[in-house]
Design an enzyme around this catalytic site. Structure first.
Site, PDB file in Angstrom:
ATOM      1  N   LYS A   1       1.096  -4.987   3.490  1.00 17.77           N
ATOM      2  CA  LYS A   1       2.162  -4.108   3.984  1.00 17.77           C
ATOM      3  C   LYS A   1       1.749  -2.652   3.769  1.00 17.77           C
ATOM      4  CE  LYS A   1       5.867  -1.987   2.577  1.00 17.77           C
ATOM      5  NZ  LYS A   1       5.835  -0.812   3.468  1.00 17.77           N
TER       6      LYS A   1
ATOM      7  N   CYS B   1      -2.496  10.074  -7.145  1.00 17.08           N
ATOM      8  CA  CYS B   1      -1.949   9.559  -8.402  1.00 17.08           C
ATOM      9  C   CYS B   1      -2.664  10.148  -9.609  1.00 17.08           C
ATOM     10  CB  CYS B   1      -1.999   8.039  -8.424  1.00 17.08           C
ATOM     11  SG  CYS B   1      -3.618   7.381  -8.066  1.00 17.08           S
TER      12      CYS B   1
ATOM     13  N   SER C   1       4.606   4.011  -6.610  1.00 16.12           N
ATOM     14  CA  SER C   1       5.337   4.621  -7.716  1.00 16.12           C
ATOM     15  C   SER C   1       5.559   3.617  -8.845  1.00 16.12           C
ATOM     16  CB  SER C   1       6.685   5.140  -7.218  1.00 16.12           C
ATOM     17  OG  SER C   1       7.463   4.051  -6.768  1.00 16.12           O
TER      18      SER C   1
ATOM     19  N   TYR D   1      10.441  -8.999  -9.129  1.00 17.66           N
ATOM     20  CA  TYR D   1      10.351  -9.977  -8.029  1.00 17.66           C
ATOM     21  C   TYR D   1       9.547 -11.197  -8.483  1.00 17.66           C
ATOM     22  CZ  TYR D   1      11.395  -5.891  -4.987  1.00 17.66           C
ATOM     23  OH  TYR D   1      11.934  -4.781  -4.403  1.00 17.66           O
TER      24      TYR D   1
ATOM     25  N   TRP E   1       0.942   5.643   0.929  1.00 19.75           N
ATOM     26  CA  TRP E   1       0.641   6.445   2.114  1.00 19.75           C
ATOM     27  C   TRP E   1      -0.376   7.545   1.858  1.00 19.75           C
ATOM     28  CZ3 TRP E   1       1.903  10.980   0.011  1.00 19.75           C
ATOM     29  CH2 TRP E   1       2.992  11.029  -0.884  1.00 19.75           C
TER      30      TRP E   1
ATOM     31  N   LEU F   1       0.806  -1.229   0.000  1.00 20.38           N
ATOM     32  CA  LEU F   1       0.000   0.000   0.000  1.00 20.38           C
ATOM     33  C   LEU F   1       0.835   1.273   0.000  1.00 20.38           C
ATOM     34  CD1 LEU F   1      -2.560  -1.059   2.774  1.00 20.38           C
ATOM     35  CD2 LEU F   1      -2.745  -1.389   0.299  1.00 20.38           C
TER      36      LEU F   1
ATOM     37  N   GLU G   1       5.943  12.993 -12.223  1.00 18.27           N
ATOM     38  CA  GLU G   1       4.907  13.099 -11.197  1.00 18.27           C
ATOM     39  C   GLU G   1       5.476  13.867  -9.993  1.00 18.27           C
ATOM     40  OE1 GLU G   1       3.601   9.390  -9.334  1.00 18.27           O
ATOM     41  OE2 GLU G   1       1.557  10.150  -9.494  1.00 18.27           O
TER      42      GLU G   1
ATOM     43  N   GLU H   1      -1.093  -0.337  -9.716  1.00 17.35           N
ATOM     44  CA  GLU H   1      -1.743   0.968  -9.871  1.00 17.35           C
ATOM     45  C   GLU H   1      -0.679   1.982  -9.482  1.00 17.35           C
ATOM     46  OE1 GLU H   1      -3.028   4.233  -9.548  1.00 17.35           O
ATOM     47  OE2 GLU H   1      -4.110   3.706  -7.716  1.00 17.35           O
TER      48      GLU H   1
HETATM   49  P1  NDP Z   1       6.701   3.798  -3.242  1.00 13.81           P
HETATM   50  O1  NDP Z   1       6.292   3.271  -4.559  1.00 13.81           O
HETATM   51  O2  NDP Z   1       8.129   3.753  -2.876  1.00 13.81           O
HETATM   52  O3  NDP Z   1       5.890   3.060  -2.069  1.00 13.81           O
HETATM   53  C1  NDP Z   1       4.697   2.332  -2.244  1.00 13.81           C
HETATM   54  C2  NDP Z   1       4.767   1.045  -1.422  1.00 13.81           C
HETATM   55  O4  NDP Z   1       5.809   0.216  -1.936  1.00 13.81           O
HETATM   56  C3  NDP Z   1       5.101   1.288   0.037  1.00 13.81           C
HETATM   57  O5  NDP Z   1       4.434   0.344   0.838  1.00 13.81           O
HETATM   58  C4  NDP Z   1       6.593   1.053   0.050  1.00 13.81           C
HETATM   59  O6  NDP Z   1       7.130   0.739   1.301  1.00 13.81           O
HETATM   60  C5  NDP Z   1       6.733  -0.104  -0.905  1.00 13.81           C
HETATM   61  N1  NDP Z   1       8.082  -0.212  -1.427  1.00 13.81           N
HETATM   62  C6  NDP Z   1       9.007   0.780  -1.551  1.00 13.81           C
HETATM   63  N2  NDP Z   1      10.158   0.290  -2.056  1.00 13.81           N
HETATM   64  C7  NDP Z   1       9.969  -1.033  -2.232  1.00 13.81           C
HETATM   65  C8  NDP Z   1      10.799  -2.074  -2.694  1.00 13.81           C
HETATM   66  N3  NDP Z   1      12.070  -1.865  -3.072  1.00 13.81           N
HETATM   67  N4  NDP Z   1      10.287  -3.330  -2.761  1.00 13.81           N
HETATM   68  C9  NDP Z   1       9.015  -3.560  -2.365  1.00 13.81           C
HETATM   69  N5  NDP Z   1       8.198  -2.616  -1.891  1.00 13.81           N
HETATM   70  C10 NDP Z   1       8.653  -1.359  -1.833  1.00 13.81           C
HETATM   71  O7  NDP Z   1       6.195   5.259  -3.127  1.00 13.81           O
HETATM   72  P2  NDP Z   1       6.815   6.388  -2.162  1.00 13.81           P
HETATM   73  O8  NDP Z   1       6.134   6.217  -0.896  1.00 13.81           O
HETATM   74  O9  NDP Z   1       8.279   6.361  -2.059  1.00 13.81           O
HETATM   75  O10 NDP Z   1       6.457   7.681  -2.969  1.00 13.81           O
HETATM   76  C11 NDP Z   1       7.314   8.065  -4.052  1.00 13.81           C
HETATM   77  C12 NDP Z   1       6.512   8.518  -5.203  1.00 13.81           C
HETATM   78  O11 NDP Z   1       5.675   7.480  -5.657  1.00 13.81           O
HETATM   79  C13 NDP Z   1       5.545   9.648  -4.895  1.00 13.81           C
HETATM   80  O12 NDP Z   1       6.168  10.871  -4.864  1.00 13.81           O
HETATM   81  C14 NDP Z   1       4.582   9.481  -6.019  1.00 13.81           C
HETATM   82  O13 NDP Z   1       5.120  10.068  -7.171  1.00 13.81           O
HETATM   83  C15 NDP Z   1       4.492   7.980  -6.190  1.00 13.81           C
HETATM   84  N6  NDP Z   1       3.356   7.397  -5.469  1.00 13.81           N
HETATM   85  C16 NDP Z   1       2.251   7.080  -6.176  1.00 13.81           C
HETATM   86  C17 NDP Z   1       1.146   6.596  -5.515  1.00 13.81           C
HETATM   87  C18 NDP Z   1      -0.106   6.260  -6.249  1.00 13.81           C
HETATM   88  O14 NDP Z   1      -1.187   6.372  -5.681  1.00 13.81           O
HETATM   89  N7  NDP Z   1      -0.017   5.815  -7.480  1.00 13.81           N
HETATM   90  C19 NDP Z   1       1.106   6.435  -4.074  1.00 13.81           C
HETATM   91  C20 NDP Z   1       2.360   6.731  -3.408  1.00 13.81           C
HETATM   92  C21 NDP Z   1       3.412   7.205  -4.119  1.00 13.81           C
HETATM   93  P3  NDP Z   1       7.776   1.945   2.174  1.00 13.81           P
HETATM   94  O15 NDP Z   1       6.674   2.828   2.523  1.00 13.81           O
HETATM   95  O16 NDP Z   1       8.321   1.265   3.343  1.00 13.81           O
HETATM   96  O17 NDP Z   1       8.814   2.582   1.318  1.00 13.81           O
END
Ligand code: NDP
Length: 527
Positions: free
Chosen positions: A218, A329, A272, A282, A194, A192, A427, A294
C-alpha cells in the site's frame, strides 16, 4: 533516504566524497526544465490497483484525486482500494505463494527476474523520476538519484545476494545431522510513506521478493504512482502473476485491512510512530503477525568544540536538517553547538541557507521542492508557530514561500532553541533547523539522548576517542561521524526506542524480516 552522502554532495555542496562515478548517473544526461516538462507532458499516469498481474479498478469503483503538490494541479484519479480489494490482493498473493513458481523457485531464477527488473527500472529511469517528482514535489535531482540510481541498485543487490545466502549445519555428534534453513515467510504486507515513495518500496520489496515472499503493497495516498508503474515493469521482467500486488488507497481502509488481515504473515511499515503503534494493535487483534516498524525520529547533529566549522561541516549541517525539505525520518533537526562557537556556526549556516534554491522541482537548479501536501504544509507551519510561541527565535525563513500555488515552506532556522521545547521534541518533518547551545560535551550527549526517538545521530569531532564515546553512547540505530549519512544499501537501517522495532531495512539483515528459520533434524544410524 540512503546514499544521503551522494545527495548532499550534489544538492548542497560539491565537497563530499562518494563512491559513485558521475558518468553513471542519469542526471548527467539531462538538461533543462523544458526537457523535464516535455517528459511530464507525455507521461501516462497509472490509475488502477495492480492485482494478480493486471490493473483493475477498486471493487467499489471509488477513486481519489491525486495532486502535484508543487502546483496543486490534479494529476489524475486513482483507485481507492478498501478491505475487499485487499482481500483480493491477499488471495492472489497466497495462491502465487502456494503455487511455488516464485516462493520455491531456485534462487538463481529469482535473481534473474530481479536483475531484469533492475535493468528495466534503469531503462525507464527518466519516466519514473519525472513521475516521482510530479507526485511528491521532490526535486528532479533527488528523484534521478533515488529512482534512477538507488532503486534499481536495490533489486540488483538483493537479487545478487539471494543465491549466495547459505543456511547452517549445527554441530552434533554422528547420530544426527542438524540443518538450519531459511524459508520465505509467506505473504508480506508492505505499507509505505510518501517521503521517498519508490525508494521505500524498493527497500522493502527487493528483500521480500528475493526471499521468495508474495507481497501486497500500500503506497501512501499522496504518492501512489511510481510503485504502480514498478509493478507493471516487474510483470514485464517475468515476476509471476500474484507475487506483487499494489493497493492504492487510504490508511484507515486499505492500510488497516492489511494490518488486520489474517492471511498476511508479516507486515513491514515505514511512517509515523502513531500509525506504527496501530500496526502492533492490528497484529495483536488478528493473527499475531510480526510487524517490522521504521518510524519517526528527532535526530541530533552534534558539533564538538574541536571540530572546525568549515564548509564541509556547514554543508552537512544544512543538508542533515533540510534535505528533502526536512521530510526525512532521520533529519538532524536538533543541532547542538558549543555555546562559544554558536555565532560562528549560525553565521555560516545562514549564509548557506540563504543560497538555497527553493521552487520548481522540475528545474535541476532547484535544491528544495514542495511539502507533500497542503495538510503537511500546515502541520510544518504550525510547528514554526509553536517554536515562536515558546521563545525560540527565527533567524531565517519562518513561513510559506509566496508566489506558488503549491505547498512550499521556506527553509527555516531557529536560534535559541531550548531542549524540551516542542520543536526540539516532536518530529516536524519539514525544512526546519534548530540550534541548541551547550557548555560541556556530556551535556550535549545527555540532551541528544533524551528523546523518545532513536533513529540517527551525526557527530563532528577530530578526536577519535570522543567519536567512539559518542557513537557507543548515543541510543540510536545509526551514528554518523564527520558526515551526515545513513550508510548505504549494505548497512542495516532502523531505530531504537520509538523509532523502530528490532527489524532492520537494508543490508543482509533486511532479508530476515521476510524469512522463517527452520531446523531440520535428521537422525543418523545411531539415532
Ligand atoms: P502515516 O504514518 O500516517 O502514513 C504512513 C503509511 O501508513 C501510509 O501508507 C498511510 O496511508 C498509512 N496509514 C495511515 N493511517 C493508517 C491507519 N490508521 N492504519 C493503517 N495504515 C495507516 O504518516 P503521514 O503520511 O500521515 O505523515 C505524518 C507524520 O508521520 C509525518 O509528519 C512524519 O512525522 C511521520 N512520517 C515518518 C516517516 C518516516 O520515514 N519514518 C514517513 C512518513 C511520515 P495514507 O497515506 O493513506 O494515510
Amino acid at each position: 533516504m540512503l546514499d544521503h552522502g551522494w545527495v548532499a554532495t550534489v544538492l548542497f555542496e560539491k565537497a563530499l566524497p562518494w563512491p559513485c562515478a558521475a558518468t553513471e548517473h542519469p542526471a548527467m544526461d539531462i538538461a533543462t526544465p523544458t526537457d523535464y516538462r516535455a517528459i511530464a507532458a507525455g507521461l501516462a499516469f497509472p490509475s488502477e490497483a495492480f492485482i494478480n498481474g493486471r490493473f483493475v479498478a477498486a471493487r467499489s469503483g471509488a477513486r481519489f484525486t491525486n495532486l502535484n503538490p508543487a502546483t496543486a494541479a490534479i494529476l489524475g484519479e486513482v483507485a481507492a482500494c478498501d478491505e475487499d480489494d485487499v482481500d483480493a490482493a491477499v488471495a492472489a498473493a497466497r495462491r502465487a505463494f502456494d503455487a511455488g513458481a516464485w516462493s520455491r523457485a531456485a534462487p538463481e531464477a529469482r535473481k534473474d527476474v530481479l536483475l531484469r527488473l533492475a535493468a528495466l527500472l534503469r531503462e525507464h529511469a527518466m519516466e519514473l523520476s519525472v513521475m516521482e517528482s510530479l507526485d511528491s514535489g521532490k526535486t528532479i535531482t533527488d528523484c534521478l538519484n533515488e529512482v534512477g540510481h538507488e532503486v534499481p541498485n536495490f533489486f540488483q543487490w538483493y537479487g545478487e545476494l539471494i543465491d549466495k545466502s547459505f543456511g547452517k549445519v549445527a554441530p552434533t555428534d554422528e547420530s544426527a545431522l542438524a540443518l538450519i534453513v531459511h524459508e520465505p515467510v509467506g505473504v508480506a504486507g508492505l505499507v509505505l510513506p510518501w517521503n521517498f515513495p519508490l525508494l521505500m518500496a524498493a527497500w522493502k520489496l527487493a528483500p521480500a521478493l528475493a526471499a521468495g515472499c508474495s507481497v501486497v503493497v500500500k503506497p501512501a495516498e499522496q504518492t501512489p504512482l511510481t510503485v504502480l508503474r514498478l509493478a507493471e515493469l516487474a510483470a514485464q521482467a517475468g515476476l509471476p502473476d500474484g507475487v506483487l500486488n499494489v493497493v492504492p488507497g487510504f490508511g484507515e481502509t486499505a492500510g488497516q485491512a492489511i494490518g488486520r488481515h489474517r492471511d498476511i504473515d508479516v507486515v513491514s511499515f515505514t511512517g509515523s510512530t502513531e500509525v506504527g503503534a496501530l500496526f502492533l494493535k492490528y497484529a495483536s487483534e488478528s493473527n499475531l503477525k510480526p510487524v517490522g516498524l521504521e518510524m519517526g525520529g528527532k535526530s541530533p547533529f552534534i558539533v564538538l568544540d574541536d571540530a572546525p566549522i568549515d564548509d564541509a561541516l556547514v554543508s552537512n549541517a544544512v543538508s542533515a536538517a533540510l534535505w528533502n525539505g526536512g521530510q526525512n525520518c532521520s533529519a538532524n533537526m536538533r543541532q547542538f553547538v558549543p555555546r562559544a562557537r554558536k555565532d560562528e556556526f549560525l553565521d555560516k549556516v545562514l549564509a548557506r541557507v540563504a543560497a538555497l534554491t527553493v521552487g520548481d522541482p522540475l528545474d535541476p537548479a532547484t535544491e528544495m521542492g514542495a511539502m507533500v501536501s497542503a495538510d503537511h504544509q500546515r502541520r510544518v507551519l504550525g510547528y514554526i508557530e509553536a517554536g515562536l510561541g515558546e521563545g525560540a527565535r527565527v533567524v531565517a525563513g519562518g513561513g510559506a514561500l509566496e508566489g506558488h500555488d503549491g505547498y512550499f515552506v521556506k527553509p527555516t532556522v531557529f536560534d535559541d532553541v531550548v531542549h524540551g521545547m516542542t520543536i526540539a521534541t516532536e518530529e516536524i518533518f519539514g525544512p526546519v533547523l534548530g540550534v541548541i547551545a551547550f557548555s560541556e560535551p556530556e551535556e550535549a550527549l545527555r540532551m541528544a539522548s533524551d528523546s523518545v526517538y532513536g533513529l540517527h545521530a551525526t557527530v563532528f569531532t577530530r578526536d577519535i576517542d570522543r567519536a567512539l564515546h559518542f557513537a557507543r553512547r548515543l541510543p540510536c540505530g545509526t551514528v554518523s561521524i564527520n558526515r551526515f549519512s545513513e550508510g548505504d544499501i549494505k548497512t542495516p537501517f532502523g531505530g531504537y526506542k520509538r523509532s523502530g522495532s528490532l527489524a532492520r531495512d537494508n543490508g543482509t539483515e533486511a532479508i530476515a524480516q521476510y524469512q522463517q528459520t527452520k531446523t531440520i533434524w535428521i537422525g543418523g544410524p545411531e539415532g
